[in-house]
Design a protein around this motif. Structure first.
Motif, PDB file in Angstrom:
ATOM      1  N   HIS A  16       0.812  -1.221   0.000  1.00 15.93           N
ATOM      2  CA  HIS A  16       0.000   0.000   0.000  1.00 15.93           C
ATOM      3  C   HIS A  16       0.846   1.273   0.000  1.00 15.93           C
ATOM      4  O   HIS A  16       0.284   2.376   0.025  1.00 15.93           O
ATOM      5  N   GLN A 131     -19.213   0.137  -4.321  1.00 17.67           N
ATOM      6  CA  GLN A 131     -18.258  -0.956  -4.432  1.00 17.67           C
ATOM      7  C   GLN A 131     -17.060  -0.639  -3.551  1.00 17.67           C
ATOM      8  O   GLN A 131     -16.417   0.396  -3.711  1.00 17.67           O
ATOM      9  N   ASP A 133     -13.228  -1.508  -1.821  1.00 19.31           N
ATOM     10  CA  ASP A 133     -11.944  -2.126  -2.138  1.00 19.31           C
ATOM     11  C   ASP A 133     -11.652  -3.122  -1.025  1.00 19.31           C
ATOM     12  O   ASP A 133     -11.260  -2.737   0.076  1.00 19.31           O
ATOM     13  N   GLU A 137      -9.574  -1.761   2.200  1.00 17.36           N
ATOM     14  CA  GLU A 137     -10.455  -1.429   3.316  1.00 17.36           C
ATOM     15  C   GLU A 137     -10.598  -2.559   4.319  1.00 17.36           C
ATOM     16  O   GLU A 137     -11.350  -2.439   5.284  1.00 17.36           O
ATOM     17  N   SER A 150     -10.732  -6.577  -9.109  1.00 18.62           N
ATOM     18  CA  SER A 150      -9.353  -6.124  -9.078  1.00 18.62           C
ATOM     19  C   SER A 150      -8.447  -7.327  -8.872  1.00 18.62           C
ATOM     20  O   SER A 150      -8.913  -8.408  -8.493  1.00 18.62           O
TER      21      SER A 150
END
Length: 309
Positions: A16, A131, A133, A137, A150
């Motif tokens: 991240h 929607q 993530d 999240e 994804s």
């Protein structure tokens, strides 16, 4: 011996490019993730990240260390999750994202039986029309339709999401039955405005003969939530185009009826989405299986199919 928490904090921070994203994924505070990474650096005697006020970047030592442990870490996490599931049963916080109307009507009622079977699982469910993530999240799973997959996310289809035209019997009194979707233009429409784009959602309906036609009722009432659309239809304010799951109880009770029984629009499948790790955490695996089994036993795939008329 390095702790799993330190190693996982390092890997997620690298993925991240920062402690905040890693913290959301791990359910920790950014400060806790930062401490774990700093401890790992002290124990190894090397610097893993270049730190700035905006983001983290891996050092050469960090890149080599990440390449060496990333795959092994996933396997270790899965092995621990499986071992925990075998010994003490699935446990931990189950974080799931669901759409409000569908989730409250069709998934939330499963909780009493689910928790009776898996009492060590704690529930953290968020009902939202968006929607999420899953990775960024920190969600274990999400249930809904129209997700863009994804990398690292897979889906398991539960049922179709077919859109049908409905109205209250009182609203239809004195009106001639419609032959095709073109007739919707003459009726008061309860339509949905997208909160993201601000546009009115448009649908192309089809029938068993595979004929297609645009559905365009008058834009008499505009709302941004399926539950509000159903409620307005129940009040006799017009015709609305909604997913079968959102109106199924009202159809079965007769409070609402289909305006065009042979026509529907296909909004894609309703699915459960989750990470594609080789071995899911036991809490996630049993939840997915529980929901899928419930949908199969109650024939939701057939009951949600607007194509069956």
């Amino acid at each position: 011996m390095e702790t799993l928490a330190n190693l996982e904090s390092f890997v997620r921070s690298a993925e991240h490019c920062g402690f905040s994203g890693a913290a959301r994924r791990l359910g920790l505070t950014p400060a806790a993730v930062s401490r774990n990474v700093a401890m790992l650096e002290r124990n190894l005697g090397i610097r893993l990240f270049h730190r700035s006020t905006r983001k983290l970047t891996l050092t050469e030592d960090g890149e080599r260390f990440l390449a060496a442990i990333r795959d092994n870490l996933e396997g270790l996490q899965s092995a621990i999750a499986e071992a925990g599931g075998e010994q003490g049963g699935p446990a931990g916080v189950l974080k799931v994202s669901l759409s409000p109307t569908f989730g409250i009507a069709h998934v939330l009622p499963l909780l009493p039986d689910f928790l009776k079977q898996y009492p060590a699982i704690r529930i953290d469910w968020q009902f939202d029309n968006r929607q999420v993530d899953l990775v960024a999240e920190g969600f274990d799973a999400a249930i809904g339709g129209g997700f863009e997959l994804s990398p690292g996310i897979v889906s398991r289809v539960l049922a179709p999401a077919h859109i049908i035209a409905v109205a209250s019997p009182a609203y239809l009194v004195g009106r001639s039955p419609l032959l095709d979707p073109a007739g919707l233009a003459d009726l008061d429409g309860i339509v949905m405005r997208s909160a993201r784009t601000g546009r009115i959602r448009q649908w192309i309906m089809r029938n068993a003969a595979r004929e297609e036609m645009a559905a365009a009722p008058k834009e008499t009432i505009l709302v941004n939530d399926p539950a509000a659309m159903c409620r307005a239809a129940l009040l006799g304010l017009g015709v609305t185009l909604v997913a079968v799951p959102d109106v199924l109880p009202h159809l079965e009770s007769g409070e609402l009826v289909r305006v065009l029984p042979k026509w529907y629009a296909d909004a894609g499948p309703i699915s459960v989405y989750y990470g594609s790790r080789t071995l899911l955490p036991a809490k996630t695996r049993v939840f997915i299986d529980f929901v899928a089994d419930h949908f199969k036993r109650h024939r939701f795939a057939e009951r949600f199919a607007g194509s069956l008329g």
